[in-house]
Design a protein around this motif. Structure first.
Motif, PDB file in Angstrom:
ATOM      1  N   TYR A 275       0.793  -1.196   0.008  1.00 50.00           N
ATOM      2  CA  TYR A 275       0.143  -0.081  -0.151  1.00 50.00           C
ATOM      3  C   TYR A 275       0.887   1.362   0.212  1.00 50.00           C
ATOM      4  O   TYR A 275       1.967   1.290   0.687  1.00 50.00           O
ATOM      5  CB  TYR A 275      -0.970   0.015   1.251  1.00 50.00           C
ATOM      6  N   ALA A 279      -4.683   5.419   3.859  1.00 47.60           N
ATOM      7  CA  ALA A 279      -6.027   5.354   3.061  1.00 47.60           C
ATOM      8  C   ALA A 279      -6.033   4.213   2.264  1.00 47.60           C
ATOM      9  O   ALA A 279      -7.361   3.664   2.151  1.00 47.60           O
ATOM     10  CB  ALA A 279      -6.123   6.681   2.392  1.00 47.60           C
ATOM     11  N   GLU A 280      -5.172   3.748   1.229  1.00 50.24           N
ATOM     12  CA  GLU A 280      -5.422   2.691   0.609  1.00 50.24           C
ATOM     13  C   GLU A 280      -5.471   1.260   1.545  1.00 50.24           C
ATOM     14  O   GLU A 280      -6.353   0.589   1.010  1.00 50.24           O
ATOM     15  CB  GLU A 280      -4.032   2.209  -0.248  1.00 50.24           C
ATOM     16  N   LEU A 283      -9.123   1.512   2.564  1.00 51.78           N
ATOM     17  CA  LEU A 283     -10.086   1.133   1.470  1.00 51.78           C
ATOM     18  C   LEU A 283     -10.029  -0.378   1.098  1.00 51.78           C
ATOM     19  O   LEU A 283     -11.073  -0.782   0.718  1.00 51.78           O
ATOM     20  CB  LEU A 283      -9.614   2.048   0.176  1.00 51.78           C
ATOM     21  N   ALA A 384      -6.860  -1.522  -4.345  1.00 44.56           N
ATOM     22  CA  ALA A 384      -7.371  -0.206  -3.564  1.00 44.56           C
ATOM     23  C   ALA A 384      -6.293   1.036  -4.143  1.00 44.56           C
ATOM     24  O   ALA A 384      -5.166   0.796  -3.741  1.00 44.56           O
ATOM     25  CB  ALA A 384      -7.513  -0.221  -2.300  1.00 44.56           C
ATOM     26  N   GLN A 385      -6.763   1.843  -4.891  1.00 42.93           N
ATOM     27  CA  GLN A 385      -5.979   2.989  -5.095  1.00 42.93           C
ATOM     28  C   GLN A 385      -6.732   4.297  -4.879  1.00 42.93           C
ATOM     29  O   GLN A 385      -7.847   4.706  -5.747  1.00 42.93           O
ATOM     30  CB  GLN A 385      -5.302   2.809  -6.537  1.00 42.93           C
ATOM     31  N   THR A 386      -6.567   4.857  -3.959  1.00 45.95           N
ATOM     32  CA  THR A 386      -7.057   6.151  -3.454  1.00 45.95           C
ATOM     33  C   THR A 386      -7.269   7.296  -4.862  1.00 45.95           C
ATOM     34  O   THR A 386      -6.289   7.320  -5.404  1.00 45.95           O
ATOM     35  CB  THR A 386      -6.878   6.917  -2.370  1.00 45.95           C
ATOM     36  N   ASP A 387      -8.693   7.808  -4.902  1.00 39.01           N
ATOM     37  CA  ASP A 387      -8.719   8.719  -5.958  1.00 39.01           C
ATOM     38  C   ASP A 387      -8.524   8.411  -7.382  1.00 39.01           C
ATOM     39  O   ASP A 387      -8.450   9.286  -8.295  1.00 39.01           O
ATOM     40  CB  ASP A 387      -7.778  10.075  -5.786  1.00 39.01           C
ATOM     41  N   GLY A 404     -11.148   3.627  -6.802  1.00 46.04           N
ATOM     42  CA  GLY A 404     -10.512   4.772  -6.074  1.00 46.04           C
ATOM     43  C   GLY A 404     -11.391   4.988  -4.641  1.00 46.04           C
ATOM     44  O   GLY A 404     -10.732   5.912  -4.047  1.00 46.04           O
ATOM     45  N   SER A 405     -12.373   4.585  -4.765  1.00 44.46           N
ATOM     46  CA  SER A 405     -13.335   4.729  -3.417  1.00 44.46           C
ATOM     47  C   SER A 405     -14.257   3.506  -3.058  1.00 44.46           C
ATOM     48  O   SER A 405     -14.502   2.892  -4.361  1.00 44.46           O
ATOM     49  CB  SER A 405     -14.170   6.017  -3.675  1.00 44.46           C
TER      50      SER A 405
END
Length: 418
Positions: A275, A279-280, A283, A384-387, A404-405
């Protein structure tokens, strides 16, 4: 010589019994001494040492100013110590309306203190530890038989398991030099569940299997017999039921219920190397929780593997509780590739395997991880890859879904099942 005197006064056979009696007594005395000394705060010991030094210096040098300063400090300490006098024998009840909340929600509770004695209890402070923080309540004077209730709310910004309590009753002085603490009640665990989303339909379907569960879908070819029906052109003649055909004069064929294997496995990586940030990781946990809950609602058998252990997932509550307590693993436990190998070695009969990781895992690692999964199982990787914008790609025999979410998960899964 001392040994000889001891041997003449206490028989050797009674020495062990003497130690058994004296040992607990010494421990009790030391415990009382520690309790008395613990009421003084660190600054109090500094003032006591300062008063002693000033007194000795005043007497030695003949400076009455130093002697007066020592007396002022001593009188102040004595007056502050008087605030410790008084009973704190409350009956305390800690009640959380809910011991399980979703991250971002507030946990509401009540703290009830009552005076069961025949004398009043002077005002006190009550300290309620919550995780690494604590809340403080000022309790008024309680007459005999009186009670007071304090309501509180616990904000939850992060997933985790918070220990609420034990409640401590504190008596102290206004200057904060002395503090007497009495702990009451038992701590309560507050589970802060990860955020999850609900989506309709079976998340990733089933695989047909001879030892699976009967479904409502009818099939012309399986092992779970359902009924007989008239022959239609194209039906397999091997399934003609000749006895019924001879009795009715109409060609009858067997009809079956499909049996399906529903062993749903989630491999969730908790390796920090998989990660890019926290945040990832959060998620990924939310995505794994959403998929597992959907599978449990579909009456599938759910198994969850993380580095080093499996997570309980017999029920939705148990599954979310285990996710609440999940922490990153140690670097030596490896990432998504070794985790896939553990899944293959321990869950060889899985029908669907979902690997969940972060964007730090590249395509080559995903290819190797998916190639290690049990033969015949449907493979899906959720990254999981934020945004990031949701995307779907194919790596080897596996579908790789990037979100992303959490809100993108349901729509992205529809693309996989299309």
């Amino acid at each position: 010589m001392a040994d000889e005197v001891l041997s003449t006064t206490i028989p050797r056979g009674d020495r062990a019994g003497w130690r058994d009696i004296a040992g607990p007594l010494v421990e009790r005395v030391l415990g009382r001494v520690r309790a008395v000394l613990s009421v003084a705060r660190p600054v109090t010991w500094v003032l006591i040492a300062g008063a002693v030094v000033l007194w000795i210096a005043g007497q030695a040098l003949g400076w009455w100013e130093l002697t007066v300063a020592a007396l002022v400090i001593a009188v102040t300490l004595a007056l502050c110590a008087l605030f410790l006098i008084g009973r704190t024998a409350y009956d305390i009840s800690l009640d959380l309306t809910r011991t399980r909340v979703v991250v971002g929600e507030r946990a509401v509770g009540a703290l009830t203190l009552s005076n069961p004695g025949t004398r009043a209890i002077l005002p006190s402070r009550v300290v309620l530890p919550v995780g690494s923080g604590r809340g403080t309540f000022s309790v008024r004077r309680l007459a005999a038989g009186d009670s007071a209730e304090e309501l509180f709310a616990i904000p939850t910004q992060r997933r985790g398991v918070l220990q609420v309590g034990p409640v401590s009753v504190v008596r102290g002085d206004p200057l904060g030099l002395f503090e007497r603490v009495h702990r009451r009640d038992e701590p309560v665990d507050l589970f802060v569940h990860p955020r999850t989303v609900l989506f309709a339909g079976q998340s990733l379907g089933f695989l047909r299997d001879l030892e699976g569960l009967p479904a409502t879908d009818l099939s012309p070819d399986d092992v779970s017999f359902h009924a007989l029906r008239e022959y239609h052109p194209g039906d397999d003649l091997r399934h003609v039921h000749w006895k019924s055909t001879a009795r009715t004069g109409t060609v009858m064929v067997r009809q079956y219920e499909e049996t399906r294997r529903s062993h749903f496995v989630i491999g969730l990586s908790r390796s920090p190397a998989d990660y890019r940030d926290d945040a990832e990781f959060e998620l990924a946990i939310s995505a794994a929780g959403s998929l597992g809950l959907r599978a449990l609602r579909d009456s599938q058998r759910v198994e969850v593997r993380v580095q080093g252990r499996s997570l309980p997932a017999a029920t939705g509550k148990q599954f979310l509780d285990s996710l609440s307590a999940l922490e990153p693993s140690r670097p030596r436990e490896g990432g998504i590739v070794p985790l896939a190998g553990v899944v293959a070695a321990t869950l060889a009969l899985a029908s669907v395997v979902v690997l969940v990781c972060g964007s730090a895992v590249d395509a080559a690692q995903l290819r190797v991880a998916c190639s290690r999964l049990p033969y015949g199982a449907r493979a899906l990787a959720v990254v999981a890859q934020t945004d990031a914008a949701p995307s779907l790609r194919r790596i080897g025999e596996a579908d790789v879904l990037t979100i992303g979410s959490l809100d993108q998960l349901a729509g992205a899964l529809r693309k996989v099942l299309a």
